[in-house]
Design a protein around this motif. Structure first.
Motif, short mmCIF file in Angstrom:
data_model
loop_
_atom_site.label_atom_id
_atom_site.label_comp_id
_atom_site.label_asym_id
_atom_site.label_seq_id
_atom_site.Cartn_x
_atom_site.Cartn_y
_atom_site.Cartn_z
N MET A 1 0.84 -1.18 0.00
CA MET A 1 0.00 0.00 0.00
C MET A 1 0.89 1.25 0.00
N THR A 2 0.53 2.21 -0.83
CA THR A 2 1.28 3.46 -0.85
C THR A 2 0.83 4.34 0.31
N ASP A 3 1.61 5.40 0.56
CA ASP A 3 1.24 6.32 1.64
C ASP A 3 -0.11 6.95 1.38
N THR A 4 -0.35 7.33 0.14
CA THR A 4 -1.62 7.97 -0.19
C THR A 4 -2.77 7.00 0.04
N GLU A 5 -2.59 5.77 -0.39
CA GLU A 5 -3.64 4.77 -0.19
C GLU A 5 -3.84 4.48 1.30
N ALA A 6 -2.78 4.43 2.05
CA ALA A 6 -2.88 4.20 3.49
C ALA A 6 -3.59 5.37 4.18
N GLU A 7 -3.28 6.59 3.72
CA GLU A 7 -3.95 7.76 4.29
C GLU A 7 -5.44 7.75 3.96
N ARG A 8 -5.77 7.41 2.73
CA ARG A 8 -7.17 7.35 2.33
C ARG A 8 -7.91 6.28 3.13
N ARG A 9 -7.24 5.13 3.34
CA ARG A 9 -7.86 4.06 4.12
C ARG A 9 -8.09 4.51 5.56
N ALA B 1 -10.99 6.81 5.63
CA ALA B 1 -12.25 6.08 5.44
C ALA B 1 -12.65 5.35 6.72
N VAL B 2 -11.68 4.75 7.39
CA VAL B 2 -11.97 4.06 8.65
C VAL B 2 -12.47 5.05 9.69
N ALA B 3 -11.84 6.22 9.76
CA ALA B 3 -12.26 7.24 10.72
C ALA B 3 -13.68 7.72 10.41
N ARG B 4 -14.00 7.92 9.14
CA ARG B 4 -15.35 8.35 8.76
C ARG B 4 -16.39 7.29 9.11
N LEU B 5 -16.07 6.02 8.87
CA LEU B 5 -17.00 4.94 9.19
C LEU B 5 -17.23 4.85 10.70
N LYS B 6 -16.18 5.05 11.49
CA LYS B 6 -16.33 5.05 12.94
C LYS B 6 -17.20 6.23 13.37
N GLN B 7 -16.99 7.39 12.77
CA GLN B 7 -17.79 8.56 13.10
C GLN B 7 -19.27 8.31 12.78
N GLN B 8 -19.55 7.68 11.66
CA GLN B 8 -20.93 7.38 11.29
C GLN B 8 -21.54 6.35 12.23
#
Length: 87
Positions: free
Chosen positions: A1-9, A12-19
């Motif tokens: 996984m690239t840094d950008t992909e890891a950051e996006r992941r 996304a995990v943080a947004r799903l937890k917030q929801q």
């Protein structure tokens, strides 16, 4: 996984937890205030006193809704407009 992909992941995990946290808040709001309404109905009180916790907690739920579902970052147009104001 690239840094950008890891950051996006991670984002996304943080947004799903917030929801998930938001939906838990809604369930607790409905259950607790529903319980208060049932108590009010069973006691036969004249004044609808659950309006106070419903209103106060409702304000918190509205702000939680705004925080969860509003855009997290400003649009490019708003950024440009603010940059123009600063000069």
């Amino acid at each position: 996984m690239t840094d950008t992909e890891a950051e996006r992941r991670a984002h996304a995990v943080a947004r799903l937890k917030q929801q998930r946290d938001y939906y838990q808040h809604v369930v607790v709001f409905v259950l607790f205030n529903g319980f208060l309404i049932v108590i009010r109905v069973l006691t036969g009180a004249g004044f609808f006193w659950p309006v106070f916790p419903l209103g106060a907690w409702g304000v918190g739920l509205i702000t939680h809704t705004w925080d969860t579902f509003s855009p997290n970052s400003p649009s490019e147009r708003r950024i440009r407009r603010e940059m123009d104001r600063m000069t």
